[in-house]
Design an enzyme around this catalytic site. Structure first.
Site, short mmCIF file in Angstrom:
data_model
loop_
_atom_site.label_atom_id
_atom_site.label_comp_id
_atom_site.label_asym_id
_atom_site.label_seq_id
_atom_site.Cartn_x
_atom_site.Cartn_y
_atom_site.Cartn_z
N PHE A 44 7.57 80.89 5.51
CA PHE A 44 6.41 80.68 4.65
C PHE A 44 6.89 80.32 3.24
O PHE A 44 8.10 80.32 2.96
CB PHE A 44 5.55 81.94 4.61
CG PHE A 44 5.10 82.41 5.97
CD1 PHE A 44 3.92 81.97 6.52
CD2 PHE A 44 5.90 83.30 6.70
CE1 PHE A 44 3.52 82.40 7.78
CE2 PHE A 44 5.51 83.73 7.96
CZ PHE A 44 4.32 83.28 8.50
N SER A 76 1.99 81.77 14.04
CA SER A 76 2.19 82.83 13.04
C SER A 76 1.34 82.59 11.80
O SER A 76 1.25 81.46 11.31
CB SER A 76 3.67 82.90 12.63
OG SER A 76 4.48 83.27 13.72
N CYS A 102 4.39 88.46 8.63
CA CYS A 102 4.31 87.44 9.67
C CYS A 102 3.77 88.07 10.95
O CYS A 102 4.39 88.96 11.54
CB CYS A 102 5.71 86.86 9.92
SG CYS A 102 5.75 85.62 11.25
N THR A 115 1.38 87.42 14.78
CA THR A 115 1.05 86.45 15.82
C THR A 115 -0.44 86.44 16.11
O THR A 115 -1.05 87.50 16.32
CB THR A 115 1.81 86.78 17.11
OG1 THR A 115 3.20 86.76 16.85
CG2 THR A 115 1.49 85.76 18.21
N ALA A 157 2.18 96.43 15.40
CA ALA A 157 2.97 97.46 16.07
C ALA A 157 3.29 98.61 15.10
O ALA A 157 3.21 98.45 13.88
CB ALA A 157 4.26 96.86 16.62
N HIS A 160 8.98 88.93 6.59
CA HIS A 160 9.58 90.19 7.04
C HIS A 160 9.62 91.15 5.84
O HIS A 160 10.54 91.11 5.04
CB HIS A 160 10.99 89.95 7.58
CG HIS A 160 11.02 88.99 8.72
ND1 HIS A 160 12.17 88.31 9.09
CD2 HIS A 160 10.04 88.56 9.57
CE1 HIS A 160 11.90 87.51 10.11
NE2 HIS A 160 10.61 87.65 10.41
N THR A 193 7.33 85.14 -9.91
CA THR A 193 8.57 85.17 -10.68
C THR A 193 8.70 86.51 -11.39
O THR A 193 7.75 87.00 -12.00
CB THR A 193 8.59 84.03 -11.71
OG1 THR A 193 8.43 82.78 -11.03
CG2 THR A 193 9.91 84.02 -12.47
#
Length: 234
Positions: A2, A47, A54, A56, A72, A110, A159
């Site tokens: 991404f 995704s 991220c 699904t 999960a 992640h 930033t």
């Protein structure tokens, strides 16, 4: 992959427990609507980053305004998705395509950990400076956060202004335009925010660690010389 450029703000419309056999126990199915912008070309299994995570796509409606994702237990432990409530807004971004213009920085989706909003101050005329506190157990992540570097906060590429190691703080600024496009301004002091540090820092650290572990050779000599120069300068 991404970019951290949020495409739209969706809305959580349902949070339902998953069957233990589906999720490994204590997982959830989350339904998000007001998501037409990110569903125009979606397929099952694609995704979408939800608050920088991220995830699904497991289902979407025929009008392409709503989609479902499964979350999960490990994701719930690492992110703020476990705090989702029906009606709250979330940042959404589709995964990059080969032809996507690159406007942010490399974001994997992640999440490393969550940080807490420590303070929010106005920077006249219309900007906000937000300070985030890192947990003592997560102090290692400050190593990857540097002034004028990038962080991804709830899926937004921002930033870094400054890093305060003694107090485990770092800060970012939101201009007026960004405030109108992401969920951050809706949060208050004490709120949890998903943090993904710039992965480039991790790669560099891994390379250096490998050279140090090797113990000798020309690459190790380069590292030793660099460290000596830094120490002498300090």
């Amino acid at each position: 992959m991404f970019t951290g450029i949020v495409e739209t703000m969706g809305r959580v419309s349902a949070v339902e427990p998953l069957d233990a056999t589906e999720s490994g126990g204590n997982g959830f199915t989350i339904t998000i609507d007001n998501a037409k912008v990110v569903l125009t070309d979606v397929n099952l299994g694609d995704s979408i980053a939800v608050n920088g995570v991220c995830l699904t796509v497991t289902e979407f409606n025929t009008e392409r305004t709503m989609f479902k994702i499964g979350v999960a237990p490990e994701t719930l432990r690492k992110t703020n998705l476990g705090e989702f409530k029906v009606g709250q807004q979330v940042n959404l971004e589709r995964a990059m395509s080969a032809t996507t213009r690159f406007g942010g920085h490399f974001v994997q989706g992640h999440v490393d950990t969550t940080v807490t909003i420590h303070s929010i101050t106005k920077d006249p005329p219309n900007s906000l400076i937000i300070h985030f506190k890192v947990r003592e157990s997560d102090i290692e992540f400050l190593s990857y956060i540097v002034p004028k570097g990038y962080v991804c906060l709830d899926g937004t590429s921002l930033t870094v202004i400054d890093v305060d190691w003694p107090n485990r703080l770092f800060s970012v600024m939101l201009i007026a335009y960004t405030q109108s496009k992401v969920i951050m301004p809706t949060k208050t002091v004490g709120a949890l925010v998903n943090l993904e540090v710039d992965p480039m820092g991790k790669y560099v650290e891994n390379i250096v660690r490998g050279m140090v572990n090797a113990g000798s050779g020309p690459l190790m000599t380069l590292v030793e010389n660099a460290v000596e120069k830094i120490v002498n300068k300090k």
